[in-house]
Design a protein around this motif. Structure first.
Motif, PDB file in Angstrom:
ATOM      1  N   ILE A  18       0.860  -1.191   0.000  1.00 60.95           N
ATOM      2  CA  ILE A  18       0.000   0.000   0.000  1.00 60.95           C
ATOM      3  C   ILE A  18       0.896   1.240   0.000  1.00 60.95           C
ATOM      4  O   ILE A  18       1.832   1.334   0.796  1.00 60.95           O
ATOM      5  N   GLU A  19       0.585   2.197  -0.873  1.00 59.81           N
ATOM      6  CA  GLU A  19       1.315   3.476  -0.868  1.00 59.81           C
ATOM      7  C   GLU A  19       0.319   4.619  -0.758  1.00 59.81           C
ATOM      8  O   GLU A  19      -0.727   4.616  -1.413  1.00 59.81           O
ATOM      9  N   LYS A  20       0.656   5.580   0.084  1.00 63.12           N
ATOM     10  CA  LYS A  20      -0.210   6.740   0.300  1.00 63.12           C
ATOM     11  C   LYS A  20       0.339   7.921  -0.490  1.00 63.12           C
ATOM     12  O   LYS A  20       1.426   8.422  -0.188  1.00 63.12           O
ATOM     13  N   LYS A  21      -0.395   8.314  -1.513  1.00 57.90           N
ATOM     14  CA  LYS A  21       0.053   9.401  -2.384  1.00 57.90           C
ATOM     15  C   LYS A  21      -1.039  10.459  -2.511  1.00 57.90           C
ATOM     16  O   LYS A  21      -2.141  10.162  -2.980  1.00 57.90           O
ATOM     17  N   LYS A  22      -0.714  11.664  -2.063  1.00 55.64           N
ATOM     18  CA  LYS A  22      -1.665  12.788  -2.099  1.00 55.64           C
ATOM     19  C   LYS A  22      -2.990  12.408  -1.449  1.00 55.64           C
ATOM     20  O   LYS A  22      -4.070  12.713  -1.945  1.00 55.64           O
ATOM     21  N   GLY A  23      -2.867  11.704  -0.313  1.00 53.76           N
ATOM     22  CA  GLY A  23      -4.045  11.330   0.459  1.00 53.76           C
ATOM     23  C   GLY A  23      -4.792  10.127  -0.073  1.00 53.76           C
ATOM     24  O   GLY A  23      -5.718   9.626   0.552  1.00 53.76           O
ATOM     25  N   LYS A  24      -4.384   9.630  -1.251  1.00 55.52           N
ATOM     26  CA  LYS A  24      -5.050   8.473  -1.845  1.00 55.52           C
ATOM     27  C   LYS A  24      -4.187   7.222  -1.672  1.00 55.52           C
ATOM     28  O   LYS A  24      -2.982   7.301  -1.501  1.00 55.52           O
ATOM     29  N   ILE A  25      -4.844   6.080  -1.718  1.00 52.20           N
ATOM     30  CA  ILE A  25      -4.177   4.805  -1.483  1.00 52.20           C
ATOM     31  C   ILE A  25      -4.027   4.019  -2.783  1.00 52.20           C
ATOM     32  O   ILE A  25      -4.994   3.834  -3.523  1.00 52.20           O
ATOM     33  N   GLU A  26      -2.816   3.565  -3.043  1.00 47.09           N
ATOM     34  CA  GLU A  26      -2.558   2.678  -4.173  1.00 47.09           C
ATOM     35  C   GLU A  26      -2.245   1.292  -3.624  1.00 47.09           C
ATOM     36  O   GLU A  26      -1.418   1.155  -2.721  1.00 47.09           O
ATOM     37  N   LYS A  27      -2.890   0.276  -4.157  1.00 45.74           N
ATOM     38  CA  LYS A  27      -2.706  -1.106  -3.680  1.00 45.74           C
ATOM     39  C   LYS A  27      -2.127  -1.964  -4.792  1.00 45.74           C
ATOM     40  O   LYS A  27      -2.638  -1.945  -5.914  1.00 45.74           O
ATOM     41  N   ARG A  28      -1.081  -2.725  -4.441  1.00 47.65           N
ATOM     42  CA  ARG A  28      -0.505  -3.667  -5.402  1.00 47.65           C
ATOM     43  C   ARG A  28      -0.469  -5.059  -4.791  1.00 47.65           C
ATOM     44  O   ARG A  28       0.049  -5.246  -3.689  1.00 47.65           O
ATOM     45  N   ASN A  29      -1.045  -6.010  -5.508  1.00 45.88           N
ATOM     46  CA  ASN A  29      -1.065  -7.407  -5.055  1.00 45.88           C
ATOM     47  C   ASN A  29       0.298  -8.038  -5.336  1.00 45.88           C
ATOM     48  O   ASN A  29       0.746  -8.108  -6.484  1.00 45.88           O
ATOM     49  N   MET A  30       0.966  -8.506  -4.257  1.00 42.81           N
ATOM     50  CA  MET A  30       2.316  -9.056  -4.394  1.00 42.81           C
ATOM     51  C   MET A  30       2.338 -10.584  -4.354  1.00 42.81           C
ATOM     52  O   MET A  30       3.402 -11.193  -4.309  1.00 42.81           O
ATOM     53  N   GLY A  31       1.145 -11.198  -4.354  1.00 43.42           N
ATOM     54  CA  GLY A  31       1.095 -12.659  -4.435  1.00 43.42           C
ATOM     55  C   GLY A  31       0.481 -13.333  -3.220  1.00 43.42           C
ATOM     56  O   GLY A  31       0.263 -12.706  -2.176  1.00 43.42           O
ATOM     57  N   PRO A  32       0.183 -14.627  -3.341  1.00 43.67           N
ATOM     58  CA  PRO A  32      -0.482 -15.377  -2.270  1.00 43.67           C
ATOM     59  C   PRO A  32       0.424 -15.630  -1.073  1.00 43.67           C
ATOM     60  O   PRO A  32       1.633 -15.820  -1.223  1.00 43.67           O
ATOM     61  N   VAL A  33      -0.178 -15.612   0.122  1.00 46.71           N
ATOM     62  CA  VAL A  33       0.545 -15.853   1.377  1.00 46.71           C
ATOM     63  C   VAL A  33      -0.355 -16.636   2.334  1.00 46.71           C
ATOM     64  O   VAL A  33      -1.513 -16.899   2.038  1.00 46.71           O
ATOM     65  N   ARG A  34       0.187 -16.975   3.504  1.00 46.14           N
ATOM     66  CA  ARG A  34      -0.602 -17.646   4.541  1.00 46.14           C
ATOM     67  C   ARG A  34      -0.182 -17.106   5.900  1.00 46.14           C
ATOM     68  O   ARG A  34       0.961 -17.270   6.303  1.00 46.14           O
ATOM     69  N   PHE A  35      -1.100 -16.402   6.571  1.00 46.93           N
ATOM     70  CA  PHE A  35      -0.844 -15.812   7.881  1.00 46.93           C
ATOM     71  C   PHE A  35      -1.966 -16.172   8.854  1.00 46.93           C
ATOM     72  O   PHE A  35      -3.073 -16.512   8.425  1.00 46.93           O
ATOM     73  N   VAL A  36      -1.685 -16.039  10.138  1.00 40.59           N
ATOM     74  CA  VAL A  36      -2.741 -16.154  11.154  1.00 40.59           C
ATOM     75  C   VAL A  36      -3.648 -14.923  11.034  1.00 40.59           C
ATOM     76  O   VAL A  36      -3.229 -13.891  10.504  1.00 40.59           O
ATOM     77  N   PRO A  37      -4.907 -15.000  11.496  1.00 42.93           N
ATOM     78  CA  PRO A  37      -5.823 -13.863  11.357  1.00 42.93           C
ATOM     79  C   PRO A  37      -5.518 -12.708  12.298  1.00 42.93           C
ATOM     80  O   PRO A  37      -5.065 -12.906  13.421  1.00 42.93           O
ATOM     81  N   LEU A  38      -5.770 -11.492  11.807  1.00 43.17           N
ATOM     82  CA  LEU A  38      -5.692 -10.293  12.635  1.00 43.17           C
ATOM     83  C   LEU A  38      -7.010 -10.183  13.404  1.00 43.17           C
ATOM     84  O   LEU A  38      -8.075 -10.023  12.802  1.00 43.17           O
ATOM     85  N   ILE A  39      -6.931 -10.300  14.716  1.00 37.15           N
ATOM     86  CA  ILE A  39      -8.130 -10.225  15.564  1.00 37.15           C
ATOM     87  C   ILE A  39      -8.258  -8.818  16.123  1.00 37.15           C
ATOM     88  O   ILE A  39      -7.284  -8.262  16.638  1.00 37.15           O
ATOM     89  N   GLY A  40      -9.464  -8.238  16.007  1.00 35.92           N
ATOM     90  CA  GLY A  40      -9.644  -6.914  16.579  1.00 35.92           C
ATOM     91  C   GLY A  40     -10.817  -6.176  15.972  1.00 35.92           C
ATOM     92  O   GLY A  40     -11.553  -6.713  15.136  1.00 35.92           O
ATOM     93  N   LYS A  41     -10.975  -4.940  16.368  1.00 33.90           N
ATOM     94  CA  LYS A  41     -12.112  -4.107  15.932  1.00 33.90           C
ATOM     95  C   LYS A  41     -12.200  -4.015  14.413  1.00 33.90           C
ATOM     96  O   LYS A  41     -13.280  -4.056  13.827  1.00 33.90           O
ATOM     97  N   PHE A  42     -11.034  -3.851  13.755  1.00 37.13           N
ATOM     98  CA  PHE A  42     -11.016  -3.728  12.293  1.00 37.13           C
ATOM     99  C   PHE A  42     -10.417  -4.985  11.644  1.00 37.13           C
ATOM    100  O   PHE A  42      -9.979  -4.950  10.490  1.00 37.13           O
ATOM    101  N   GLY A  43     -10.403  -6.066  12.401  1.00 38.53           N
ATOM    102  CA  GLY A  43      -9.906  -7.331  11.893  1.00 38.53           C
ATOM    103  C   GLY A  43     -11.009  -8.373  11.931  1.00 38.53           C
ATOM    104  O   GLY A  43     -12.190  -8.049  11.805  1.00 38.53           O
ATOM    105  N   PHE A  44     -10.623  -9.624  12.135  1.00 40.01           N
ATOM    106  CA  PHE A  44     -11.595 -10.697  12.297  1.00 40.01           C
ATOM    107  C   PHE A  44     -12.026 -10.781  13.754  1.00 40.01           C
ATOM    108  O   PHE A  44     -11.297 -10.352  14.646  1.00 40.01           O
ATOM    109  N   LYS A  45     -13.174 -11.345  13.981  1.00 34.75           N
ATOM    110  CA  LYS A  45     -13.666 -11.521  15.348  1.00 34.75           C
ATOM    111  C   LYS A  45     -13.034 -12.767  15.956  1.00 34.75           C
ATOM    112  O   LYS A  45     -12.855 -13.772  15.283  1.00 34.75           O
ATOM    113  N   ASP A  46     -12.728 -12.696  17.250  1.00 38.39           N
ATOM    114  CA  ASP A  46     -12.087 -13.817  17.939  1.00 38.39           C
ATOM    115  C   ASP A  46     -13.063 -14.993  18.058  1.00 38.39           C
ATOM    116  O   ASP A  46     -14.210 -14.816  18.379  1.00 38.39           O
TER     117      ASP A  46
END
Length: 215
Positions: free
Chosen positions: A187-215
């Motif tokens: 993710i890059e923040k340019k002039k207040g806007k967000i640019e997203k680039r997909n860098m490929g498949p991965v496998r991580f544990v879930p982010l738990i929290g208010k703006f993540g997944f529910k526990d």
């Protein structure tokens, strides 16, 4: 310690061959004793290129993933960096090497026991430029914002809005997004806007929290 250094050297050489990682990232990973960030029963495996359990259903990321994320972040001396998901503290230590003593790493962990253990290891190894915070990483850490770089070591449903807000103009963020199918995004923040680039498949544990997944 000589035995572990030789294993670490071989790990870094393999990453250089397979991923063509930069000398800066290679040197940082060569300095950090990964075996001290894993439970004692896994130390013999510390320099193999795969994740390892660290307790509480969490893992230490595979070395190649740490290297990839560090390369994408393009870390410079003196930067202030926010890490979401301290885990063992290993990734924060590598980033601390890359931003140097003038830089600063704030790392947020939701599991107090992991945060305490990581903080102890980091302090014992002299990483005084790393601050460990217990909290909901999906909300970031507004107290130290804005950040030059942000990276997330758990997969989120989408980019948490507080992280976008806390990223500096011109800043970069690396974050895995998705549930069953996960992809790493730059993710890059340019002039207040967000640019997203997909860098490929991965496998991580879930982010738990208010703006993540529910526990």
């Amino acid at each position: 310690m000589d035995e572990y250094f030789e294993r670490r050297r071989r790990m870094v050489e393999k990453l250089k061959e397979e991923l063509n990682i930069s000398d800066r990232v290679a040197e940082a990973m060569l300095k950090v004793p990964r075996h001290l960030f894993v439970p004692p029963e896994y130390r013999r495996e510390a320099y193999n290129d795969y994740p390892l359990p660290i307790g509480y259903d969490q893992t230490i990321s595979a070395p190649h993933m740490v290297a990839i994320m560090c390369e994408l972040l393009d870390l410079k001396e003196g930067m202030k960096v926010l890490e979401i998901g301290t885990g063992s503290g290993y990734h924060a230590a590598v980033v601390a090497e890359l931003v140097g003593k003038r830089g600063k790493v704030i790392t947020v962990e939701r599991i107090p026991e992991l945060a305490k253990r990581a903080e102890k290891t980091l302090k014992e190894l002299g990483y005084d430029n790393v601050i460990v915070v217990v909290g909901d990483g999906s909300e970031g850490y507004e107290k130290e914002a804005p950040y030059d770089r942000i990276y997330v070591t758990a997969t989120a449903p989408d980019v948490p809005p507080p992280l976008i807000e806390q990223l500096k103009e011109g800043g970069k963020m690396v974050i895995p997004i998705g549930n069953f199918s996960q992809y790493l995004y730059l993710i890059e923040k340019k002039k207040g806007k967000i640019e997203k680039r997909n860098m490929g498949p991965v496998r991580f544990v879930p982010l738990i929290g208010k703006f993540g997944f529910k526990d």
